[in-house]
Enzyme design. Structure first.
Site, PDB file in Angstrom:
ATOM      1  N   ASP A  66      -2.834 -57.662 -18.345  1.00 22.99           N
ATOM      2  CA  ASP A  66      -1.511 -57.112 -18.058  1.00 22.99           C
ATOM      3  C   ASP A  66      -1.518 -56.162 -16.868  1.00 22.99           C
ATOM      4  OD1 ASP A  66      -3.023 -55.176 -19.363  1.00 22.99           O
ATOM      5  OD2 ASP A  66      -1.828 -55.205 -21.182  1.00 22.99           O
ATOM      6  N   ASN A 135       0.049 -49.557 -32.462  1.00 24.56           N
ATOM      7  CA  ASN A 135       1.057 -50.355 -33.184  1.00 24.56           C
ATOM      8  C   ASN A 135       0.619 -51.821 -33.290  1.00 24.56           C
ATOM      9  OD1 ASN A 135       1.401 -51.325 -30.614  1.00 24.56           O
ATOM     10  ND2 ASN A 135       3.552 -50.756 -30.405  1.00 24.56           N
ATOM     11  N   HIS A 137      -0.390 -53.800 -30.918  1.00 29.53           N
ATOM     12  CA  HIS A 137      -0.130 -54.718 -29.798  1.00 29.53           C
ATOM     13  C   HIS A 137      -1.453 -55.202 -29.201  1.00 29.53           C
ATOM     14  CE1 HIS A 137       0.218 -51.192 -26.674  1.00 29.53           C
ATOM     15  NE2 HIS A 137      -0.943 -51.756 -26.523  1.00 29.53           N
ATOM     16  N   GLU A 142       4.248 -56.306 -27.699  1.00 25.83           N
ATOM     17  CA  GLU A 142       4.663 -55.324 -28.695  1.00 25.83           C
ATOM     18  C   GLU A 142       5.123 -56.017 -29.983  1.00 25.83           C
ATOM     19  OE1 GLU A 142       3.824 -52.456 -28.105  1.00 25.83           O
ATOM     20  OE2 GLU A 142       4.599 -51.582 -26.254  1.00 25.83           O
TER      21      GLU A 142
HETATM   22  C1  GLP Z   1      -2.765 -50.474 -23.509  1.00 21.60           C
HETATM   23  C2  GLP Z   1      -3.138 -51.880 -22.984  1.00 21.60           C
HETATM   24  C3  GLP Z   1      -3.865 -52.694 -24.011  1.00 21.60           C
HETATM   25  C4  GLP Z   1      -4.904 -51.814 -24.656  1.00 21.60           C
HETATM   26  C5  GLP Z   1      -4.239 -50.749 -25.490  1.00 21.60           C
HETATM   27  C6  GLP Z   1      -5.190 -49.752 -26.103  1.00 21.60           C
HETATM   28  O1  GLP Z   1      -1.426 -50.206 -23.625  1.00 21.60           O
HETATM   29  N1  GLP Z   1      -2.063 -52.654 -22.453  1.00 21.60           N
HETATM   30  O2  GLP Z   1      -4.411 -53.834 -23.409  1.00 21.60           O
HETATM   31  O3  GLP Z   1      -5.724 -52.569 -25.497  1.00 21.60           O
HETATM   32  O4  GLP Z   1      -3.210 -50.120 -24.802  1.00 21.60           O
HETATM   33  O5  GLP Z   1      -5.589 -48.771 -25.201  1.00 21.60           O
HETATM   34  P1  GLP Z   1      -6.787 -47.803 -25.440  1.00 21.60           P
HETATM   35  O6  GLP Z   1      -8.018 -48.606 -25.350  1.00 21.60           O
HETATM   36  O7  GLP Z   1      -6.693 -46.803 -24.309  1.00 21.60           O
HETATM   37  O8  GLP Z   1      -6.586 -47.189 -26.776  1.00 21.60           O
END
Ligand code: GLP
Length: 240
Positions: A66, A135, A137, A142
């Site tokens: 993304d 959440n 995702h 989402e």
């Molecule tokens: C972000 C990304 C995800 C990621 C998630 C967790 O929003 N788009 O791909 O897995 O949040 O992030 P973190 O590893 O910083 O907890």
């Protein structure tokens, strides 16, 4: 689904790096799906160390999950910048074989279509690496995202904007939209490796591993994939 519970963040990172290195050794021309966020940071460090010990990454092709809409590739919080800083610029992956959606294209719909096409042209993703949102995702898909979604422009939920505000000076600066691979795009990967650490992910991990399979818990779809490994520390595994 193979669930591996380890002691802490470092062990989680080592385990995921090991799985990726095995993939690269078995198939030097692998197509890897990559993730950003804090979870995979040490994994990239370990892969860079592995490269520094002589491993060749020149055959790899990578697709990131993304990118924020509105952030250019030079923006310090763009995911392209994250990937350059933490991984790409330290190894010999060919820059033209690293794909991250563009967040500043004039025609985002076309960008999404081309992204899907590039994945297909590369022969599909061999191994997709995932983090998970609190959440549940995956990518930026989402709760409520249909399981048959492909790469598209998505709205970020309030909770995701709050979670990601720590990377920006003010919450107003956090983009509200992103381009994300869809759930179907992720599920088409031959193999999936998801990592999570910390108690803030425990509920999401429960949903991914043992919860009802529903678009309201995006990661629950992984229960339907034939080859998933989930690597979690004890805190993230605490509700299993
Ligand atoms: C972000 C990304 C995800 C990621 C998630 C967790 O929003 N788009 O791909 O897995 O949040 O992030 P973190 O590893 O910083 O907890």
């Amino acid at each position: 689904m193979n669930v591996v519970v380890v002691n802490n963040f470092d062990r989680m990172s080592e385990e995921v790096a090991k799985i990726m290195i095995k993939q690269i050794i078995q198939k030097p021309k692998s197509v890897l799906g990559l993730a950003t966020g804090s979870s995979p940071l040490r994994v990239y460090k370990l892969l860079v160390e592995y490269h520094n010990r002589g491993a060749d990454f020149s055959g790899l092709t990578t697709f990131n999950l993304d990118e924020y809409v509105g952030l250019s590739k030079e923006h310090p919080q763009s995911y392209r910048q994250y990937m350059n800083e933490n991984f790409f610029s330290h190894v010999n992956i060919k820059p033209e074989n690293t794909f991250v959606p563009s967040g500043v294209t004039e025609d985002p719909e076309e960008e999404c279509r081309l992204y899907e096409q590039s994945i297909k042209q590369a022969g599909g993703i061999d191994m997709q690496i995932l983090g998970i949102g609190s959440n549940a995702h995956i990518g930026f898909n989402e709760p409520g995202t249909p399981f048959d979604s492909i790469t598209q422009v998505v709205d970020l939920s309030e909770s995701t904007i709050k979670d990601n505000a720590r990377f920006f000076d003010t919450i107003e600066e956090v983009p509200t939209k992103a381009i994300s691979m869809g759930i179907k795009t992720i599920m088409q990967a031959k193999e999936i490796v998801l990592m999570a650490n910390g108690g803030s992910k425990a509920k999401a991990i429960y949903g991914a591993v043992m919860g009802r399979i529903t678009p309201e818990v995006p990661a629950s779809v992984l229960q339907l994939h034939p080859s998933v490994t989930i690597v979690v520390d004890q805190a993230a595994a605490s509700k299993l």
